[in-house]
Motif scaffolding. Structure first.
Motif, PDB file in Angstrom:
ATOM      1  N   ASP A 165       2.489 -39.949 -15.190  1.00 30.27           N
ATOM      2  CA  ASP A 165       1.260 -39.184 -15.586  1.00 30.27           C
ATOM      3  C   ASP A 165       0.335 -39.185 -14.324  1.00 30.27           C
ATOM      4  O   ASP A 165      -0.265 -38.018 -14.130  1.00 30.27           O
ATOM      5  CB  ASP A 165       0.474 -39.864 -16.855  1.00 30.27           C
ATOM      6  N   GLU A 166       0.107 -40.331 -13.621  1.00 26.15           N
ATOM      7  CA  GLU A 166      -0.970 -40.344 -12.375  1.00 26.15           C
ATOM      8  C   GLU A 166      -0.607 -39.323 -11.263  1.00 26.15           C
ATOM      9  O   GLU A 166      -1.212 -38.577 -10.722  1.00 26.15           O
ATOM     10  CB  GLU A 166      -0.980 -41.604 -11.722  1.00 26.15           C
ATOM     11  N   ILE A 167       0.879 -39.221 -11.130  1.00 26.36           N
ATOM     12  CA  ILE A 167       1.251 -38.196  -9.825  1.00 26.36           C
ATOM     13  C   ILE A 167       1.010 -36.808 -10.505  1.00 26.36           C
ATOM     14  O   ILE A 167       0.804 -36.105  -9.823  1.00 26.36           O
ATOM     15  CB  ILE A 167       2.875 -38.530  -9.732  1.00 26.36           C
ATOM     16  N   LEU A 168       1.516 -36.531 -11.729  1.00 26.28           N
ATOM     17  CA  LEU A 168       1.462 -35.039 -12.265  1.00 26.28           C
ATOM     18  C   LEU A 168      -0.044 -34.902 -12.287  1.00 26.28           C
ATOM     19  O   LEU A 168      -0.516 -33.449 -11.819  1.00 26.28           O
ATOM     20  CB  LEU A 168       1.765 -34.921 -13.695  1.00 26.28           C
ATOM     21  N   LEU A 169      -1.106 -35.661 -12.603  1.00 24.69           N
ATOM     22  CA  LEU A 169      -2.498 -35.485 -12.728  1.00 24.69           C
ATOM     23  C   LEU A 169      -2.991 -35.164 -11.681  1.00 24.69           C
ATOM     24  O   LEU A 169      -3.761 -34.019 -11.353  1.00 24.69           O
ATOM     25  CB  LEU A 169      -3.191 -36.581 -13.474  1.00 24.69           C
ATOM     26  N   ASP A 170      -2.941 -35.957 -10.391  1.00 24.30           N
ATOM     27  CA  ASP A 170      -3.203 -35.838  -9.062  1.00 24.30           C
ATOM     28  C   ASP A 170      -2.594 -34.385  -8.487  1.00 24.30           C
ATOM     29  O   ASP A 170      -3.337 -33.632  -7.938  1.00 24.30           O
ATOM     30  CB  ASP A 170      -2.698 -36.874  -8.331  1.00 24.30           C
ATOM     31  N   THR A 171      -1.289 -34.144  -8.803  1.00 23.88           N
ATOM     32  CA  THR A 171      -0.584 -32.923  -8.043  1.00 23.88           C
ATOM     33  C   THR A 171      -1.558 -31.630  -8.743  1.00 23.88           C
ATOM     34  O   THR A 171      -1.876 -30.798  -7.878  1.00 23.88           O
ATOM     35  CB  THR A 171       0.731 -32.961  -8.545  1.00 23.88           C
ATOM     36  N   GLU A 172      -1.432 -31.708 -10.124  1.00 23.97           N
ATOM     37  CA  GLU A 172      -2.097 -30.614 -10.601  1.00 23.97           C
ATOM     38  C   GLU A 172      -3.625 -30.360 -10.333  1.00 23.97           C
ATOM     39  O   GLU A 172      -3.900 -29.116 -10.131  1.00 23.97           O
ATOM     40  CB  GLU A 172      -2.047 -30.669 -12.276  1.00 23.97           C
ATOM     41  N   ASP A 173      -4.270 -31.438 -10.293  1.00 26.32           N
ATOM     42  CA  ASP A 173      -5.542 -31.375  -9.664  1.00 26.32           C
ATOM     43  C   ASP A 173      -5.882 -30.746  -8.534  1.00 26.32           C
ATOM     44  O   ASP A 173      -6.547 -29.928  -8.178  1.00 26.32           O
ATOM     45  CB  ASP A 173      -6.238 -32.696  -9.631  1.00 26.32           C
TER      46      ASP A 173
END
Length: 186
Positions: free
Chosen positions: A4-12
């Motif tokens: 979740d952290e990886i995807l959130l950071d990437t999308e942001d």
């Protein structure tokens, strides 16, 4: 980092890259006067480069004219210098209180130059998005090596990062093509 952290950071980060591209497009001339043409020009104000929009009221009373009224009248000459040295291609007319910029219609050659510039900005944005994808994939691989993520979860994370990449590259392509049409048809 978990999935979740990886995807959130990437999308942001991809969202920010697309926003930077969109902001860069507002500064491109299309033949109509808009405050976006000059509001990001940096003016040397008391030794520091300051965006023009922080130093003056920028308005468009007519479709082919931009009016700049500085908050501080003593900064007028610095604003004129900054506009002349920018790549906006506009000639400032100052009357001592405000600056008028007449936006001439674009020639076909100049329109083609702007389309080329849109293409270059779009490619820069796509490269930034791909670099963010690489970082996201690297975080997933690191988490898998550290045994905080399973191999299947790592693969799923990479697939979701790729979907985000496609989404934001598509957004950049759509923005670029609409700006190219706007530049060529005005």
């Amino acid at each position: 980092m978990d999935q979740d952290e990886i995807l959130l950071d990437t999308e942001d980060r991809m969202e920010k890259a697309a926003a930077v591209f969109k902001n860069a497009l507002t500064g491109l001339r299309t033949g109509r006067a808009t405050p976006g043409l000059v509001d990001s020009i940096r003016v040397n104000y008391y030794g520091s480069p300051t965006p023009l929009k922080q130093m003056a009221v920028i308005s468009c009373p007519e479709p082919q004219q931009i009016v700049i009224k500085p908050f501080d009248a003593s900064s007028l000459s610095e604003i004129v210098k900054a506009i002349q040295s920018s790549d906006a291609g506009l000639a400032p007319n100052s009357d001592g209180r405000l600056i008028r910029l007449n936006v001439p219609p674009l020639s076909t050659e100049r329109r083609r130059e702007f389309v080329t510039r849109v293409g270059k900005l779009a490619e820069d944005a796509r490269v930034a998005i791909r670099n963010i994808r690489r970082d996201g994939n690297k975080h997933a691989e690191t988490a898998e090596k550290e045994k905080t993520m399973t191999e299947d979860l790592c693969k799923a994370t990479k697939e979701q990062v790729q979907e985000l990449t496609k989404k934001y590259e598509g957004l950049v392509n759509d923005l670029a093509s609409s700006k190219e049409k706007e530049v060529m048809n005005d």
